[in-house]
Motif scaffolding. Structure first.
Motif, PDB file in Angstrom:
ATOM      1  N   LEU A 198      -2.266  11.606  -0.348  1.00 47.43           N
ATOM      2  CA  LEU A 198      -3.139  11.544  -1.523  1.00 47.43           C
ATOM      3  C   LEU A 198      -2.499  10.750  -2.661  1.00 47.43           C
ATOM      4  N   GLU A 199      -1.200  10.983  -2.899  1.00 47.52           N
ATOM      5  CA  GLU A 199      -0.508  10.266  -3.982  1.00 47.52           C
ATOM      6  C   GLU A 199      -0.546   8.753  -3.740  1.00 47.52           C
ATOM      7  N   VAL A 200      -0.261   8.378  -2.501  1.00 48.66           N
ATOM      8  CA  VAL A 200      -0.205   6.944  -2.188  1.00 48.66           C
ATOM      9  C   VAL A 200      -1.598   6.321  -2.282  1.00 48.66           C
ATOM     10  N   VAL A 201      -2.606   7.039  -1.755  1.00 51.56           N
ATOM     11  CA  VAL A 201      -3.983   6.527  -1.797  1.00 51.56           C
ATOM     12  C   VAL A 201      -4.435   6.361  -3.249  1.00 51.56           C
ATOM     13  N   TYR A 243       2.349  -3.753   0.730  1.00 44.29           N
ATOM     14  CA  TYR A 243       3.374  -3.746   1.771  1.00 44.29           C
ATOM     15  C   TYR A 243       4.005  -2.360   1.773  1.00 44.29           C
ATOM     16  N   LEU A 244       3.695  -1.597   2.841  1.00 49.10           N
ATOM     17  CA  LEU A 244       4.191  -0.214   2.902  1.00 49.10           C
ATOM     18  C   LEU A 244       5.552  -0.176   3.581  1.00 49.10           C
ATOM     19  N   ILE A 245       6.436   0.633   3.032  1.00 46.87           N
ATOM     20  CA  ILE A 245       7.750   0.837   3.664  1.00 46.87           C
ATOM     21  C   ILE A 245       8.049   2.335   3.697  1.00 46.87           C
ATOM     22  N   ASP A 305       6.670   2.650  -1.260  1.00 45.59           N
ATOM     23  CA  ASP A 305       7.507   3.432  -0.354  1.00 45.59           C
ATOM     24  C   ASP A 305       6.829   4.784  -0.129  1.00 45.59           C
ATOM     25  N   THR A 306       6.457   5.066   1.134  1.00 44.64           N
ATOM     26  CA  THR A 306       5.707   6.296   1.426  1.00 44.64           C
ATOM     27  C   THR A 306       6.617   7.454   1.855  1.00 44.64           C
ATOM     28  N   SER A 307       7.947   7.232   1.832  1.00 44.80           N
ATOM     29  CA  SER A 307       8.881   8.213   2.422  1.00 44.80           C
ATOM     30  C   SER A 307       8.662   9.647   1.969  1.00 44.80           C
ATOM     31  N   ALA A 323       6.331  -0.600  11.684  1.00 47.49           N
ATOM     32  CA  ALA A 323       5.823   0.577  12.410  1.00 47.49           C
ATOM     33  C   ALA A 323       6.310   1.864  11.757  1.00 47.49           C
ATOM     34  N   GLY A 324       5.412   2.823  11.596  1.00 48.19           N
ATOM     35  CA  GLY A 324       5.809   4.131  11.087  1.00 48.19           C
ATOM     36  C   GLY A 324       5.898   4.212   9.567  1.00 48.19           C
ATOM     37  N   ALA A 325       5.493   3.139   8.872  1.00 46.85           N
ATOM     38  CA  ALA A 325       5.543   3.169   7.401  1.00 46.85           C
ATOM     39  C   ALA A 325       4.362   3.944   6.823  1.00 46.85           C
ATOM     40  N   GLY A 326       3.395   4.270   7.688  1.00 48.26           N
ATOM     41  CA  GLY A 326       2.229   5.049   7.235  1.00 48.26           C
ATOM     42  C   GLY A 326       0.975   4.211   7.089  1.00 48.26           C
ATOM     43  N   LYS A 327       0.972   3.001   7.640  1.00 45.96           N
ATOM     44  CA  LYS A 327      -0.160   2.080   7.445  1.00 45.96           C
ATOM     45  C   LYS A 327      -1.503   2.668   7.878  1.00 45.96           C
ATOM     46  N   SER A 328      -1.553   3.187   9.118  1.00 45.86           N
ATOM     47  CA  SER A 328      -2.850   3.664   9.632  1.00 45.86           C
ATOM     48  C   SER A 328      -3.371   4.825   8.808  1.00 45.86           C
ATOM     49  N   THR A 329      -2.492   5.786   8.540  1.00 42.34           N
ATOM     50  CA  THR A 329      -2.892   6.974   7.781  1.00 42.34           C
ATOM     51  C   THR A 329      -3.393   6.575   6.402  1.00 42.34           C
TER      52      THR A 329
END
Ligand code: DC
Length: 217
Positions: free
Chosen positions: A200-203, A141-143, A193-195, A12-18
Motif C-alpha cells: 500500500l505504501e509503495v502504491v 525502477y523498483l529495487i 526501494d520496496t524492501s 526479479a523479486g523487486a516486487g514489480k508484479s505485485t
C-alpha cells in the motif's frame, strides 16, 4: 494527448508484479505483465521440444504463438499456461528466449499494440521505460535487497533461500549484460526501494507521483 503509460522495471523479486497489479487496480488502469509473454514463448518452445538457444526456431515460435492475456492469466495457443509459465524449467530457459532479438522485436510490437488497444496502462518488465515506451508518462525502477528478493520468491514458490538467491543473481546478470535491451535504470526513472515497505505504501507513493506528472503536463 498520448495515452497514460506507467512503466515499471526492475530486477526479479523487486516486487514489480505485485506493485504493478495493485497500482493498476487502484488507478482503474489496465495491467500488462511482459515477463509473462517471454515466459509464454519459452513454455511453447519447451512444449514443442525445441532448444531455447535455437535462435531461428524460437523466433518462429514467437511470431506464431497466440496469447490471450488477462491481469492474472495467460493462455498460450488456447491452453491455460498460467501456472506452467512459472515452472523451474521455464525459469531456467527464459533468459535465453529473452536475449533473442527477433523475439524481443515481436513482443515489443505486441506490447505497443496492447497500449493502443487499451488506451494506456501499467506495463511491467525490464525494458519498458528504456525501449518499449521511452516516452512513458512515468517510469518507475523498483529495487529490493538481495535477501528480501530471495525470501519473496521462497514465500511464493518454496525452495532454499540460498539457492534461490544464487539463481536470481544469475538471472539478473544475464538480464543486465545481454546485448539487446538489457535491464537498466533510466536516468528519468523514479527509483523505489520496496524492501521494508508495504504494498500500500509503495502504491500510494507511485500513484502520488503519477498524479503530479499528469497535472503538470
Ligand atoms: O519478470 P519475470 O521474471 O516474469 O521475467 C521473465 C524473464 O523475461 C526475465 O528473465 C527477464 C525477461 N524479460 C525481459 O527480458 N523483458 C521484459 N520486458 C520482461 C521480462
Amino acid at each position: 494527448m498520448p495515452p497514460t503509460v506507467v512503466a515499471i522495471d526492475g530486477p526479479a523479486g523487486a516486487g514489480k508484479s505485485t506493485i504493478a497489479r495493485a497500482l493498476a487496480k487502484d488507478l482503474g488502469m489496465a495491467y500488462l505483465d511482459t515477463g509473462a509473454m517471454y515466459r509464454g514463448v519459452t513454455y511453447e518452445v519447451l512444449r514443442r521440444g525445441l532448444e531455447a538457444t535455437d535462435i531461428d526456431a524460437v523466433a518462429r515460435v514467437a511470431r506464431e504463438v497466440r496469447f490471450v492475456q488477462t491481469a492474472d492469466s495467460l493462455h498460450v495457443n488456447g491452453v491455460d499456461a498460467t501456472a506452467a509459465i512459472r515452472s523451474p524449467e521455464v525459469d531456467a530457459a527464459v533468459s535465453h528466449v529473452a536475449s533473442n532479438s527477433a523475439v524481443r522485436e515481436e513482443l515489443r510490437e505486441r506490447q505497443r499494440e496492447w497500449i493502443v488497444r487499451h488506451g494506456g496502462g501499467v506495463v511491467e518488465g525490464r525494458d519498458i521505460g528504456s525501449v518499449v515506451f521511452p516516452e512513458a508518462t512515468l517510469k518507475v525502477y523498483l529495487i529490493a535487497s538481495p535477501r528480501v528478493r530471495a525470501e519473496r520468491r521462497v514465500a511464493q514458490h518454496g525452495g532454499d533461500v540460498q539457492e534461490i538467491a544464487t539463481a536470481i543473481a544469475e538471472r539478473d546478470r544475464r538480464d543486465s549484460t545481454r546485448e539487446d535491451s538489457p535491464l537498466r535504470q533510466m536516468p528519468d526513472a523514479v527509483v523505489v526501494d520496496t524492501s521494508d515497505r508495504t504494498i500500500l505504501e509503495v502504491v500510494r507513493e507511485i500513484g502520488g507521483i503519477l498524479k503530479t506528472r499528469i497535472v503538470s503536463s
